[in-house]
Motif scaffolding. Structure first.
Motif, PDB file in Angstrom:
ATOM      1  N   UNK B 216     -24.199 -50.858 -26.874  1.00 23.68           N
ATOM      2  CA  UNK B 216     -25.288 -51.475 -26.120  1.00 23.68           C
ATOM      3  C   UNK B 216     -24.931 -51.521 -24.640  1.00 23.68           C
ATOM      4  N   UNK B 220     -32.529 -51.713 -24.613  1.00 22.00           N
ATOM      5  CA  UNK B 220     -32.745 -51.351 -26.006  1.00 22.00           C
ATOM      6  C   UNK B 220     -33.016 -49.848 -26.068  1.00 22.00           C
ATOM      7  N   UNK B 221     -32.321 -49.145 -26.944  1.00 21.16           N
ATOM      8  CA  UNK B 221     -32.602 -47.707 -27.040  1.00 21.16           C
ATOM      9  C   UNK B 221     -33.992 -47.495 -27.635  1.00 21.16           C
ATOM     10  N   UNK B 222     -34.612 -46.376 -27.280  1.00 26.78           N
ATOM     11  CA  UNK B 222     -35.922 -46.045 -27.866  1.00 26.78           C
ATOM     12  C   UNK B 222     -35.659 -45.486 -29.265  1.00 26.78           C
ATOM     13  N   UNK B 223     -36.083 -46.222 -30.293  1.00 25.18           N
ATOM     14  CA  UNK B 223     -35.878 -45.767 -31.655  1.00 25.18           C
ATOM     15  C   UNK B 223     -37.161 -45.163 -32.217  1.00 25.18           C
TER      16      UNK B 223
END
Lengths: 249, 251
Positions: B216, B220-223
């Motif tokens: 992290x 927030x990663x794009x999931x």
């Protein structure tokens, strides 16, 4: 230990004192070869968790070095190291922070830049390895404790780690969940460091064991031999459960 | 545990409205609310027309009227307030059912009631057709401040965990003979609340460590890459567009 192949984990003279001055580690030396499953045993307060926190750079060494597959743990290698060391925490509720199982398993690889179909494949593969694929779209709090722990293992497997570090993997599991987790761990083709004071579990899963006591490695050898040495165990506040004897073999 | 597998507001379904990407629906509801709020309160027929639009959406989404009515309970405090205004309001007065009411107060009450009701129903429809976590994915897509989206996401995830912890603390208190009956027991409850805060704070720290361990970096990663097609945007924005057309009609 093999000298031509790089070890999964090398810890040299690691010492650490907490900011309040409490010294937790006094020069830990250990190495784990690729593919080994090793148990790290020790009573509460021996420094097990502190040592684990060093393995992926959450704590940085006061003195000494930690090397993961040839890469020293340092500020500029943190990203790489965290991908190689898969930490499974004791409380799965701490580890599973995303709204669904699928999102949680995807979190690590997505941080590493994996996207789209490749991400789906990685997530599916990791969940399949722990037998939790059918729960992919469930929120973690609707799973049983044992299921949550398996998902926690999957979140780490999805990052294809060099070494899997498990903190008290058998805690709070009922006997069946404990056995299921053991089967899963045995089926994984990955280096494992298992931190525990569940001695039978260590014997069941790990050929080799280390005893961490008073902030140093006090013993290192085949699990069977260490556990058969009652005096050694007693010196380090460890003991086999009632009625348990090391099976001959 | 034990709770249903869906949040109370969400009604699983496969309607056109359910399938729209969340960012389209969020923006549509926001735009609709703005048009409603911007409508002068004297235009009764415009409000009626807005209500018809929402009814049409409810039919398309197969959300039963009973579901909407039940969820509208959230509006009750505002309704009570709205009913008070004509009674305590100033200015020209009129008599309704023997009660002397203020005319500007009546207008203000109507204004609040009509606009709040339309806004609430639109939100209920959004929540009934979109899972909470998906709404947050939409918010992320609309580039809402990432920190706010993350806070909302963690609230969604840990609400049950914290409520469970609260329940365990209550059981622990009661099994030692404590029962909150009057004000003298407030200090005990306050200490429990304090302990709960500290426990949650510590959990927050552990979760943060777990996040760091998986790479992290603050974002927030794009999931879920839910992108919306022009047609989907068109479908979603039909609601505020129709409302805008009604607003623009000469009355």
């Amino acid at each position: 230990m093999g000298s031509t192949v790089v070890n999964s984990l090398e810890v040299r003279q690691l010492a650490y004192a907490y900011p309040d001055g409490t010294q937790a580690l006094f020069g830990v030396d250990l190495s784990i070869a690729r593919g080994e499953r090793v148990a790290l045993l020790g009573p509460n307060g021996a420094g097990k968790t502190t040592l684990v926190m060093h393995l992926n750079g959450i704590l940085t060494a006061g003195h000494g070095t930690v090397t993961v597959a040839g890469t020293p743990v340092a500020k500029d290698t943190l990203k790489e190291v965290r991908q190689r060391v898969g930490l499974v925490f004791q409380d799965p509720d701490d580890q599973l922070f995303m709204p669904t199982v699928r999102d949680d398993v995807a979190f690590g690889p997505a941080n590493a830049g994996v996207r789209g179909d490749e991400l789906d494949r990685v997530v599916k593969d990791a969940l399949e390895r722990v037998g939790m694929l059918e729960f992919a779209d469930r929120p973690p709090h609707h799973l049983s404790f044992g299921q949550r722990r398996r998902v926690a293992v999957a979140t780490v497997l999805a990052m294809a780690p060099e070494i899997l570090v498990l903190d008290e993997p058998s805690s709070n599991l009922d006997p069946a969940a404990r056995r299921e987790l053991a089967e899963i761990l045995r089926s994984l083709d990955v280096t494992v460091l298992m931190v525990t004071h569940d001695l039978p579990y260590a014997l069941e899963l790990c050929e080799r064991a280390l005893i961490l006591s008073g902030g140093v490695i006090a013993a290192d050898g085949p699990t069977r031999e260490l556990l058969a040495d009652t005096d050694l165990l007693a010196r380090h506040r460890l003991e086999l459960p009632y009625g348990f004897a090391i099976p001959a073999g | 545990m034990g709770a249903g597998h869906h949040h109370q507001l969400y009604l699983p379904g496969v309607s056109v409205v359910h399938r729209l990407p969340p960012q389209c629906k969020l923006l549509a509801v926001l735009a609709f609310a703005i048009v409603v709020v911007a409508t002068p309160r004297e235009r009764f027929s415009a409000f009626a027309a807005y209500a018809v639009l929402l009814a049409a959406v409810a039919v398309a989404a197969r959300v039963p009227a009973a579901h909407i009515v039940r969820r509208m309970a959230i509006e009750i405090p505002f309704v009570l307030f709205a009913f008070l205004i004509p009674v305590i309001g100033l200015g020209e007065r009129t008599t309704v059912l023997g009660l002397s009411l203020s005319v500007p107060g009546l207008w203000a009450a109507w204004n609040i009631l009509a606009k709040a009701t339309l806004g609430v129903v639109a939100s209920i429809l959004l929540a009934a057709t979109t899972e909470p976590r998906v709404i947050l994915v939409g918010a992320q897509r609309l580039r809402l401040p990432s920190l706010l989206v993350q806070i909302a996401m963690f609230m969604l995830r840990y609400m049950d965990v914290i409520v469970d912890e609260m329940r365990r603390m209550r059981v622990a208190r009661e099994s030692r003979g404590f029962e909150a009956r009057d004000v003298r027991h407030i200090p005990v409850l306050a200490r429990s609340a304090g302990a709960l805060f500290i426990r949650s704070y510590e959990r927050g720290e552990r979760v943060h460590l777990a996040m760091l361990s998986r790479g992290y970096t603050g974002e927030m990663p794009i999931i879920h890459d839910i992108s919306a097609s022009v047609r989907q945007w068109g479908t979603a924005l039909a609601l505020p567009a129709a409302a805008l057309a009604i607003w623009g009609l000469p009355w």
